[in-house]
Write an enzyme that holds these catalytic residues in place. Structure first.
Site, PDB file in Angstrom:
ATOM      1  N   GLY A 326       0.823  -1.198   0.000  1.00 22.84           N
ATOM      2  CA  GLY A 326       0.000   0.000   0.000  1.00 22.84           C
ATOM      3  C   GLY A 326       0.859   1.251   0.000  1.00 22.84           C
ATOM      4  O   GLY A 326       2.085   1.170   0.104  1.00 22.84           O
ATOM      5  N   ASP A 439      10.619 -10.782   0.024  1.00 24.41           N
ATOM      6  CA  ASP A 439      10.549  -9.756  -1.021  1.00 24.41           C
ATOM      7  C   ASP A 439      11.696  -8.764  -0.878  1.00 24.41           C
ATOM      8  O   ASP A 439      11.504  -7.558  -0.913  1.00 24.41           O
ATOM      9  CB  ASP A 439       9.188  -9.053  -0.993  1.00 24.41           C
TER      10      ASP A 439
END
Ligand SMILES: *[C@@H]1O[C@H](CO)[C@@H](O)[C@H](O)[C@H]1NC(C)=O
Ligand SMILES: *[C@@H]1O[C@H](CO)[C@@H](O)[C@H](O)[C@H]1NC(C)=O
Ligand SMILES: *[C@@H]1O[C@H](CO)[C@@H](O)[C@H](O)[C@H]1NC(C)=O
Ligand SMILES: *[C@@H]1O[C@H](CO)[C@@H](O)[C@H](O)[C@H]1NC(C)=O
Ligand SMILES: *[C@@H]1O[C@H](CO)[C@@H](O)[C@H](O)[C@H]1NC(C)=O
Ligand SMILES: *[C@@H]1O[C@H](CO)[C@@H](O)[C@H](O)[C@H]1NC(C)=O
Ligand SMILES: *[C@@H]1O[C@H](CO)[C@@H](O)[C@H](O)[C@H]1NC(C)=O
Ligand SMILES: *[C@@H]1O[C@H](CO)[C@@H](O)[C@H](O)[C@H]1NC(C)=O
Ligand SMILES: *[C@@H]1O[C@H](CO)[C@@H](O)[C@H](O)[C@H]1NC(C)=O
Length: 627
Positions: A326, A439
Site C-alpha cells: 500500500g 521480497d
C-alpha cells in the site's frame, strides 16, 4: 503425451498492468473438479434448499471439528436429500492457523460449486491442495471410489533416477501403510533422504469416511499409478475421489503439523477461537503471557486522528511512494518526530487482536539494519503501520539513477552490502521469530542519513499469511528478478530463497545494474557469471565509480554473490556464512556453480515481453502441470 514445457506464471508490472504469461493456477483453484453435467436440479426446488442448507453448515462443521464433517439434509427417505462431505488436509488443521485455513479453503469450495461447471448440478467433487468438498443426491460416504481422476507431475527429471524411483517407492509404501493403519486421520506425510542433497517429501491421505482396508487399497492403487503419471520425475500427484498421494523434492506440507496430525493424541487440534496465534507454535521460544502481549500491543497503538493530522489526511503531497502493501506517507507527530506511515491496502484474514499481537512481535525485532516499526493503527477498516522515517529514501532511487549512482562510493556500497547481510541474518537466525523476508529488493532497502542500509517490509508476508492463493495485487508474493527459481516456479520459500534475493541485490550493488535482461539471452546473473568465469569481472563495473576500487575486495563480493544465486538452494550458503565470507579474507570460498537462469532454464525463454518488463511483481505462481 509430453507436458507443455511452460509453467504458468502471472506477472504484474509495477504499472499495475496485468501481464499474463499463461493461465494462472493457484492454491485456491481446485486441483480436480468433477461435476457431471447431466444431473441438473431445478432452482428453488427442494433439493436446492437442502443443498444450500448443507453447504451453509459444512465448512464450519469441518473446520471446528478437526477438519472433517459429513452431513445430510432433507427428510431421510425423500429423493431430494443432499449428502455432503468436507475435509481438510490433516496438517492444515494442525498447522499454525488451524481451523482458519481449513475454513478459508472450504468456504472457497462452496463459492466454486455455485459457479460453472458445478452450478445447478446434483453432485460435485472439488479437490484442492488444502481441502475437498463433495456432495450428491445419493449417499456416498463409506464407499470407496478409487478410480484415478487426475494426475500431475513436475516436468523436471530426477537426477539419479534409479535411486530416486526406488526411494519414492519405499517412501510411498510406508506412507500408504501408515495412513491406512496407524494414523487416526487416514493421513501420513514424511521425508526420505537421497544423499548428498535431495530430500523427497511425500504425502498420502484418504477421505476419513473410509474403512482402513478401503483406504489402503485406494492408496496402493494410487501409488501403482506413479510409473504411469510421473516416472523419473521430481514430483507427482495422483488423485482419486477417495484418496490422493503426492511426492516432491521440496516441502509442500507443514512437517510439524503433519506429525501432530499423525499421532493419536490430541484427538482434536486446539479450537481456533481460543488458540494463540501461530507464531507461538512456530518459534516455540516466545512465551509472552497474554497480559504482556496485550500491554505491549496496546502501547504501540496510534489513533487514526493523530495519523491523519500527521500526514495532512494522507495527502498526495506527503506521499513517499507505493510499497508492496500500500501507499506510504510522510508524517510529523505533534512532538516533531518524523514518521513513515504505511496505509495497508491488502486485506489480512487475521482478526484485530491477532494482527495487533503479530505487530507487537514484529515491533520487537530491533536491529540497526532493520527499519524500526513504531506501531500501528487498526480502526474503521484502516490498517496502518507506523515506521521510523529515513531521509535518504530507498537504495534503488540512487543505485539505478544514472545521474546519482556515481555518488555511491565503494566504501558505502560495501557498507550497504554488509549491513543488508547482517539485517537478513538477524531475521533468519538471531531474532526469535525467524522471519523469511520473501521480497528483498533494492526498493525495500532504505538508507538513513549516514547511508546505513535498513531492510523494510519484513514480517509483512507473515502478517498477511501470504500464500500463493489469490491472483490479486493484494497478495503479492515477491518481485520478479529477485525471486529464487524454486519460489518463482513452485511457490516454495525458505531462508535460501532470501539468500538468492540477497545475491541478486549484491550483484546489483556492485555492478550498478538492475537484474533485468541484458539482451535476449542474458540477465544480470548470467552476464556477471560469463565475465567472472573468464576472469573479466572488471568489465562489469562500468556504472560504478572508478575511484577507490579494490579489485580483490570486489572480486570476493562478486564471488559471494554468485554463490548466493546458485540454482540449487542447498548449494547456496546460509546468511551466517555469507556474513563471514564477506568479512574474513582468510576464509576460502567454494567455486560457484552457474546461476539460475530464470528465463531459459524454466520454459519462459524467449518471452522478451516478460524480460523487458523488468521489475514487476509476481502475484502468483503455480507449481505443477495438470496432465
Ligand atoms: C444442465 O445445465 C447445463 C448448464 O446450465 C446445460 O448445459 C445442460 O444442457 C443441462 N443438462 C440437462 C440434462 O438439462
Ligand atoms: C447438518 O446440517 C444441518 C442443516 O444445515 C445443521 O442444522 C446441522 O447442525 C448439521 N449437523 C451436523 C452434525 O453438522
Ligand atoms: C439422483 O439424481 C439422478 C439424476 O437426476 C437420478 O437419476 C437419481 O435417481 C437420483 N438419486 C436419488 C437417490 O434420488
Ligand atoms: C527428461 O528426460 C526425457 C527422456 O530422457 C527427455 O526427453 C526430456 O527432455 C527430459 N526433460 C527435462 C525437463 O529435462
Ligand atoms: C515408516 O517410516 C518410519 C520412519 O522411518 C518408521 O518409523 C515406520 O515404522 C515406518 N512404517 C511402516 C509401516 O513401514
Ligand atoms: C482533514 O480532514 C478534516 C475533516 O475531514 C478537516 O477538518 C481537516 O482540516 C483536514 N486536515 C488537513 C490538514 O487537511
Ligand atoms: C543523505 O541524507 C543526509 C541528511 O539528510 C544528506 O546530507 C545527504 O546528502 C544524503 N545523501 C544522499 C546520497 O542523498
Ligand atoms: C482483489 O483486490 C481487490 C481490492 O483489494 C478486492 O476488492 C477484490 O475482491 C480482490 N479479488 C479477489 C479475487 O480476491
Ligand atoms: C548477449 O548474449 C550473448 C550470448 O550470451 C553474448 O555473447 C553477448 O555478448 C551479449 N550481448 C551483450 C551486449 O551483452
Amino acid at each position: 503425451m509430453a507436458p507443455p514445457p511452460c509453467r504458468r506464471v502471472l506477472l504484474l508490472c509495477s504499472s499495475g498492468l496485468l501481464l499474463v504469461i499463461a493461465t494462472v493456477a493457484n492454491a485456491a483453484d481446485p486441483v480436480y473438479t468433477g461435476c457431471p453435467s447431466d444431473r441438473n436440479y431445478s432452482r428453488g426446488g427442494a433439493f436446492d434448499a437442502n443443498l444450500r442448507a448443507l453447504l451453509a453448515s459444512l465448512p464450519a462443521a469441518a473446520s471446528s471439528s478437526g477438519g472433517f464433517a459429513v452431513n445430510a439434509t432433507g427428510a431421510a427417505t425423500a429423493t431430494d436429500r443432499a449428502y455432503g462431505l468436507a475435509q481438510c488436509r490433516a496438517d492444515v488443521v494442525f498447522g499454525g492457523r488451524g481451523g482458519d485455513d481449513c475454513r478459508a479453503c472450504l468456504d472457497g469450495s462452496v463459492r466454486d460449486v455455485s459457479a460453472a461447471p458445478c452450478a445447478g448440478q446434483k453432485s460435485a467433487v472439488l479437490i484442492y491442495d488444502n481441502c475437498l468438498l463433495r456432495f450428491s443426491n445419493e449417499s456416498f460416504t463409506g464407499a470407496s471410489d478409487d478410480r484415478v481422476v487426475k494426475e500431475y507431475w513436475n516436468p523436471e527429471n530426477a537426477t539419479q533416477p534409479e535411486e530416486f524411483r526406488s526411494l519414492v517407492g519405499k517412501l510411498m509404501d510406508n506412507l500408504t501403510d501408515t495412513a491406512a493403519h496407524t494414523s487416526p486421520r487416514l493421513f501420513a506425510a514424511g521425508v526420505a533422504e537421497l544423499p548428498p542433497f535431495i530430500k523427497i517429501y511425500g504425502m498420502a491421505q484418504c477421505t476419513r469416511d473410509l474403512a482402513a482396508g478401503d483406504c489402503y487399497r485406494c492408496l496402493v492403487g494410487a501409488v501403482a499409478d506413479i510409473p504411469k503419471c510421473c516416472d523419473g520425475k521430481q514430483g507427482g500427484q495422483v488423485i482419486t475421489r477417495s484418496c490422493s498421494i503426492r511426492f516432491e523434492v521440496y516441502p509442500f506440507f507443514d512437517a510439524q503439523a503433519a506429525k501432530a496430525a499423525m499421532s493419536p493424541a490430541p484427538a482434536q487440534p486446539p479450537a481456533t477461537r481460543n488458540r494463540r496465534p501461530h507464531k507461538h507454535k512456530l518459534i516455540g521460544s516466545v512465551n509472552l503471557g497474554d497480559e504482556d502481549e496485550m500491554r505491549s500491543s496496546e502501547s504501540l497503538l496510534y489513533d487514526l486522528g493523530t495519523l491523519k493530522a500527521a500526514t495532512g489526511n494522507f495527502s498526495e503531497d506527503n506521499r513517499l511512494g507505493e510499497g508492496g502493501f500500500g501507499p506510504v506517507y510522510k508524517g510529523i507527530l505533534p512532538n516533531g518526530q518524523e514518521i513513515a506511515v504505511k496505509r495497508l491496502s491488502a486485506t489480512s484474514h487475521q482478526g484485530q487482536l491477532e494482527m495487533k499481537t503479530e505487530i507487537a512481535l514484529v515491533a520487537k525485532l530491533q536491529h540497526k539494519n532493520l527499519v524500526r516499526l513504531l506501531g500501528c493503527c487498526i480502526e474503521e477498516e484502516e490498517k496502518i503501520l507506523v515506521y521510523e522515517f529515513l531521509c535518504n529514501k530507498s537504495l534503488d532511487t540512487i543505485l539505478f539513477d544514472p545521474a546519482r549512482q556515481q555518488d555511491l562510493n565503494w566504501e558505502q556500497r560495501f557498507k550497504i552490502i554488509e549491513g543488508i547481510g547482517r539485517g537478513l541474518l538477524y531475521l533468519h537466525e538471531d531474532s526469535r521469530l525467524k522471519i523469511i523476508h520473501r521480497d528483498l529488493k533494492a526498493s525495500n532497502i532504505l538508507l538513513d542519513a549516514d547511508m546505513n542500509p535498513k531492510i523494510s517490509d519484513f514480517g509483512l508476508a507473515k502478517l498477511f499469511n501470504m500464500e500463493c492463493s489469490v491472483a490479486n495485487t493484494s497478495r503479492i508474493a515477491g518481485t520478479y528478478g529477485y525471486m529464487a527459481p524454486e519460489y518463482a516456479l513452485h511457490g516454495i520459500f525458505s531462508a535460501k530463497s532470501d539468500v538468492f534475493s540477497y545475491g541478486v541485490l549484491l550483484l546489483e550493488i556492485v555492478t550498478g545494474r538492475r537484474n533485468t535482461h541484458i539482451n535476449d539471452s542474458e540477465d544480470l546473473l548470467t552476464f556477471v557469471w560469463r565475465h567472472w568465469s573468464r576472469g573479466a569481472a572488471g568489465e562489469l563495473l562500468d556504472g560504478c565509480p572508478a575511484a577507490g576500487r579494490r579489485p580483490q575486495e570486489l572480486l570476493r563480493r562478486i564471488h559471494v554473490g554468485l554463490l548466493c544465486v546458485q540454482e540449487d538452494p542447498q548449494l547456496r550458503p546460509g546468511m551466517a556464512s555469507v556474513v563471514v565470507m564477506l568479512n574474513s579474507r582468510s576464509v576460502t570460498l567454494p567455486a560457484p556453480s552457474s546461476p539460475a537462469f530464470f528465463f531459459a532454464g524454466h520454459g519462459i525463454a524467449g518471452d522478451t515481453a516478460a524480460a523487458a518488463a523488468g521489475d514487476h511483481e509476481v502475484a502468483c505462481v503455480s507449481d505443477l502441470e495438470p496432465r
